[in-house]
Scaffold this motif. Structure first.
Motif, PDB file in Angstrom:
ATOM      1  N   LEU A  15     -19.002 -33.269  -3.724  1.00 52.55           N
ATOM      2  CA  LEU A  15     -19.410 -31.956  -3.211  1.00 52.55           C
ATOM      3  C   LEU A  15     -18.263 -31.256  -2.494  1.00 52.55           C
ATOM      4  O   LEU A  15     -18.050 -30.056  -2.654  1.00 52.55           O
ATOM      5  CB  LEU A  15     -20.600 -32.119  -2.271  1.00 52.55           C
ATOM      6  N   ALA A  16     -17.510 -32.025  -1.705  1.00 51.68           N
ATOM      7  CA  ALA A  16     -16.402 -31.424  -0.960  1.00 51.68           C
ATOM      8  C   ALA A  16     -15.345 -30.882  -1.914  1.00 51.68           C
ATOM      9  O   ALA A  16     -14.825 -29.780  -1.727  1.00 51.68           O
ATOM     10  CB  ALA A  16     -15.793 -32.468  -0.021  1.00 51.68           C
ATOM     11  N   ARG A  17     -15.006 -31.644  -2.974  1.00 51.75           N
ATOM     12  CA  ARG A  17     -14.005 -31.178  -3.938  1.00 51.75           C
ATOM     13  C   ARG A  17     -14.464 -29.918  -4.652  1.00 51.75           C
ATOM     14  O   ARG A  17     -13.707 -28.967  -4.818  1.00 51.75           O
ATOM     15  CB  ARG A  17     -13.705 -32.280  -4.948  1.00 51.75           C
ATOM     16  N   VAL A  18     -15.717 -29.936  -5.098  1.00 48.67           N
ATOM     17  CA  VAL A  18     -16.222 -28.796  -5.862  1.00 48.67           C
ATOM     18  C   VAL A  18     -16.274 -27.543  -5.010  1.00 48.67           C
ATOM     19  O   VAL A  18     -15.917 -26.442  -5.457  1.00 48.67           O
ATOM     20  CB  VAL A  18     -17.604 -29.130  -6.452  1.00 48.67           C
ATOM     21  N   ARG A  19     -16.694 -27.681  -3.754  1.00 53.10           N
ATOM     22  CA  ARG A  19     -16.774 -26.502  -2.882  1.00 53.10           C
ATOM     23  C   ARG A  19     -15.402 -25.947  -2.554  1.00 53.10           C
ATOM     24  O   ARG A  19     -15.247 -24.746  -2.313  1.00 53.10           O
ATOM     25  CB  ARG A  19     -17.533 -26.873  -1.614  1.00 53.10           C
ATOM     26  N   THR A  20     -14.380 -26.826  -2.601  1.00 51.13           N
ATOM     27  CA  THR A  20     -13.014 -26.360  -2.360  1.00 51.13           C
ATOM     28  C   THR A  20     -12.437 -25.684  -3.596  1.00 51.13           C
ATOM     29  O   THR A  20     -11.838 -24.604  -3.510  1.00 51.13           O
ATOM     30  CB  THR A  20     -12.112 -27.540  -1.950  1.00 51.13           C
ATOM     31  N   LEU A  21     -12.634 -26.317  -4.746  1.00 46.46           N
ATOM     32  CA  LEU A  21     -12.019 -25.817  -5.973  1.00 46.46           C
ATOM     33  C   LEU A  21     -12.811 -24.692  -6.629  1.00 46.46           C
ATOM     34  O   LEU A  21     -12.234 -23.826  -7.272  1.00 46.46           O
ATOM     35  CB  LEU A  21     -11.848 -26.977  -6.965  1.00 46.46           C
TER      36      LEU A  21
END
Length: 897
Positions: free
Chosen positions: A569-575
């Protein structure tokens, strides 16, 4: 429209040139000069509204003033004059015109009450009521050298010959004419297609397939418009004559960003490759290769496979040939013990003791002869390539004279490469005169050999007849309901869960997948299915999940799952901060360490419609670029050919102790995906990536698809380049023989059809074939069972039997390209005649013809076939005697509304 009135184009008795002129450098002057110089034996009429003479001959001011109706008109006037001229020609009775004029995309100047249309459309509208056929516009014209017709503005003429050449490019037409003249290559006709607004590739292929003056057909293709018409005509032509294609734009980068990997292939050159192969034609890269290939097909036997034996007097040229062969996918034929022993007896100790067979540079003619004879007598190879580098010891011509008696009568193709210049010129001449293919370099010879191999493979695809055995019928109702529900909800880009449900409806193995909205749902799903699991992000805005770290594999417990979920979730929200997150999918972790990752899918080509893709899968699909495509529908034979055309096929065969993958399971998956492409017109893209394949079968790990609703009133059937099996025509009937199925024939009926033929009495075979035949060859069997449903139909009566379904009778009809008439034949098994089966089959056939709106059905029977005469008369056919004593049966059908 198809071949109607094309005889006026190719065999005119009179030609009028509209816009003929004496003005130097003008199109009208060039065309008129070419026509006169060509030696055309019919009437030639120049039309010029300003001058009473053109080229010293009487000219006429307009079409109405001509002394007769021209069979063919050549229009050389400005674009704005073309529609009116076509209207005048049609009204006068002319039925063919060549329009050389360019610029017909401009608007036609009419009164304001008329909807705007282009000059091109106005021209076609003017021609339609008269069935006047138009070649062009924007073309160079055409030549028929056999009758002295040069109706073109090409700078030169053409020699008579047996090759037909059709090209879209006007510049290429003039260049190839000049190139061919220098090489003394002749033509039955030479056609510049231009824009192909009326007469197109399909029409010309139909005409040339039946032209007795044409032995082979050569095409230069830039684009195809009517895919189904083109495919039907091409398949029909390639069955009877070598048909070769240069397709421009091979290197054009058509790939683009798309929702799926397969979607990026829309418009790809791979699709043209697939269409050419499926039609049984051969594609080459250049016009020089085009003529080399047709010369090869005319002179050499087509090899049975790709195993080549190389005979050379120099190690270097032999290695060059072997390198070229292996790099292009050919095989060096192994030399068996008996062949090696025989070569040992006739060659010096320093020979190569392998393939290539290097017989050493001092080889006299007798050594060549003995070595070639040993290779021709040996099993295990498909052709021989002889390479000779000139020496001062033996003249090349002496070697050629010694080898030609062997080469000309050889059971396998023999190709010759005479390296060098003047010293081998005589050897080349001797081989060419004897009909043995000759090449200047080893690489050219190898490429020509592999072209023959590819042609054989394409012809095998065209005429193949798969064995019996059908896949289970898919759950089309469930698939249809799911697609309609998704479209009703406004969904277009469909994720893993719904796509896998569609795959399951078609019997494609998938990994169980659950969706979860949050952490708790993902943990619950993992507990139900058991660890380890795979976790994937679920978002309509993220097509390629690995690009954003949206996939986590081999999660062994709840702690690992929770950590992976938070990190994801953290990666997707960043990218992708704008992406909608609908949750996650959870799958049991599949452990198949020896499986290969493949991709299977569907793309929609703008010309040829849906195509099936296969290749090496995984996250590096674009990097590996190892894919092939095929036109649906597929069967196992076509699926196997699709797999063979990829590099990953060699890995699927097994390597380094890894067992071969289950090819049947893979082929069945490709066939089922082809069924989806044919059945579901709203399905415009599908990716199954990866599809794991190993010795235990196949399983789809991930999948996605894209849907598009059909326009109102469009059932999607027109999108298919090749019509699939028409299962809607199947019917169950009660008969004096019990319950029967009457249905269209299909390739899988080949074994039953062969048994049916063998059950016919010699007399019945004579009645049907107008001659005696003991059995059907594989090619004939394929021709009877693998039919083009767009051009013909065959209904069989079948019933279950202990050894598999048996064929009891068949009624067959072949339609002309214009659907104006169909020629029928009906045969019933000899022991079942007189039981009403022939009438039942003919009734089905006539119902089909009426629904197809074919106005005339006819057939021919021998005079002694009184049963057929009686059946036809009872069905309303009119019977008449032919000059040879046979009986023609004709029935006019009312056209269905």
């Amino acid at each position: 429209m198809s071949t109607r009135n094309l005889h006026y184009l190719f065999r005119p008795a009179s030609v009028a040139v509209i816009g003929a002129s004496d003005r130097p450098g003008s199109v009208g002057a060039t065309v008129w000069r070419n026509l006169v110089a060509g030696g055309f034996g019919g009437a030639l009429w120049p039309v010029n509204r300003r001058h009473a003479q053109v080229g010293g001959r009487q000219a006429w001011p307009h079409i109405g003033a001509l002394p007769g109706v021209p069979d063919l008109a050549v229009i050389c006037t400005p674009a704005r004059s073309v529609p009116a001229l076509v209207e005048a020609l049609g009204a006068a009775g002319c039925r063919a015109a060549i329009v050389l004029s360019a610029g017909l995309d401009a608007l036609y100047e009419e009164d304001r009450a008329t909807p705007p249309r282009s000059l091109r459309q106005a021209m076609l509208d003017a021609a339609r009521p008269w069935l006047l056929r138009i070649l062009g516009p924007n073309c160079v014209g055409m030549l028929v050298p056999g009758i002295g017709l040069n109706a073109s503005f090409a700078p030169g003429g053409a020699l008579p010959g047996r090759l037909a050449f059709v090209a879209q490019s006007g510049a290429l037409v003039t260049a190839v004419l000049d190139w061919a003249a220098a090489r003394r290559i002749g033509f039955s006709c030479f056609v510049s297609l231009g824009d192909g607004s009326d007469v197109d590739f399909g029409d010309l292929l139909d005409w040339l397939a039946a032209d007795p003056d044409t032995d082979a057909i050569l095409l230069y293709v830039e684009s195809v418009r009517q895919a189904r018409k083109f495919m039907s005509a091409a398949r029909g032509a390639a069955r009877g004559k070598p048909t070769l294609v240069v397709k421009s734009g091979r290197a054009a980068g058509a790939a683009h960003a798309a929702f799926s990997h397969t979607g990026a292939l829309a418009g790809s050159d791979l699709v043209y490759d697939a269409a050419i192969r499926r039609a049984g034609m051969l594609r080459v890269d250049t016009t020089a290769e085009l003529f080399d290939a047709v010369a090869m097909l005319a002179r050499a036997r087509v090899p049975g496979g790709a195993r080549l034996a190389i005979l050379t007097n120099g190690g270097g040229p032999g290695v060059m040939a072997a390198d070229a062969l292996l790099a292009a996918g050919g095989e060096l034929a192994p030399l068996g013990p008996a062949t090696l022993e025989r070569l040992e007896a006739v060659l010096p100790p320093l020979w190569s003791h392998g393939n290539p067979v290097d017989i050493v540079g001092d080889a006299p003619a007798a050594r060549y002869h003995a070595a070639l004879q040993a290779l021709l007598d040996a099993p295990g190879f498909d052709a021989v390539l002889l390479i000779h580098a000139p020496t001062a010891i033996v003249p090349g011509a002496d070697i050629a004279r010694a080898l030609l008696p062997l080469a000309v009568g050889a059971p396998r193709p023999v190709l010759c490469c005479w390296m060098g210049g003047p010293s081998v010129q005589e050897a080349r001449r001797l081989c060419i005169e004897a009909g043995v293919p000759v090449f200047d370099t080893p690489e050219e010879a190898v490429k020509a050999f592999l072209q023959l191999v590819e042609y054989r493979r394409n012809q095998a695809v065209l005429t193949q007849a798969p064995g019996a055995g059908e896949l289970p019928v898919p759950d089309r109702r469930a698939a249809r309901a799911r697609i309609e529900a998704l479209l009703a909800a406004g969904a277009r880009q469909i994720g893993e869960r719904d796509t896998k449900a569609l795959l399951a409806a078609y019997g494609i193995p998938t990994v169980a997948t659950e969706t979860a909205a949050d952490r708790a749902g993902a943990l619950a799903a993992a507990r139900r299915m058991g660890f380890p699991v795979a976790l994937k992000i679920l978002s309509p805005d993220i097509a390629h999940k690995t690009d954003v770290g949206g996939v986590a594999l081999d999660l062994a417990d709840e702690q690992a799952l929770g950590a992976a979920l938070d990190a994801m979730l953290a990666r997707v929200r960043t990218l992708r901060p704008q992406a909608r997150i609908d949750g996650f999918t959870v799958q049991p972790m599949v452990r198949r360490p020896q499986a290969l990752e493949l991709i299977v899918g569907i793309s929609t080509d703008p010309v040829f419609g849906p195509v099936v893709l296969f290749g090496q899968g995984g996250i590096a699909v674009e990097v590996t670029a190892d894919q092939a495509v095929g036109l649906p529908p597929l069967n196992r034979v076509l699926a196997a050919d699709l797999v063979r055309r990829t590099r990953v096929a060699r890995l699927l065969a097994g390597f380094r102790g890894r067992p071969a993958a289950d090819h049947d399971a893979l082929y069945d998956t490709l066939v089922r995906v082809g069924q989806m492409a044919a059945d579901l017109p709203e399905l415009v893209e599908l990716d199954i990536n990866p599809l794991l394949a190993d010795a235990d079968g196949v399983v789809a790990l991930d999948a996605r698809m894209r849907l598009e609703p059909l326009p109102a009133g469009n059932d999607g059937s027109a999108r298919l380049a090749i019509l699939p099996y028409p299962d809607a025509l199947e019917r169950q009937v009660d008969s004096s023989l019990g319950p029967l199925t009457i249905r269209p024939i299909r390739p899988e009926d080949a074994p039953a059809h062969l048994a049916f033929f063998r059950a016919l009495s010699p007399q019945d075979v004579h009645m049907r074939m107008f001659g005696m035949m003991r059995d059907l060859s594989p090619q004939q069997l394929a021709r009877f069972t693998q039919i083009d449903y767009a051009r013909e139909m065959a209904f069989i009566a079948t019933r279950p039997a202990p050894g598999g379904p048996e064929t009891l009778g068949v009624a067959r009809i072949c339609f002309d390209p214009d659907d104006l008439r169909g020629e029928f034949a009906v045969t019933v098994r000899s022991d079942l005649q007189g039981r009403g089966l022939g009438r039942l089959l003919m009734s089905c056939l006539l119902d089909y013809c009426a629904a197809r709106r074919v106005p005339l059905v006819e057939g021919v029977a021998l005079a002694e076939n009184t049963r057929m005469h009686a059946l036809a008369a009872s069905l309303g056919f009119v019977l008449g005697s032919e000059a040879d004593g046979s009986v023609r049966m004709q029935l006019s059908l009312p056209r269905a509304p």
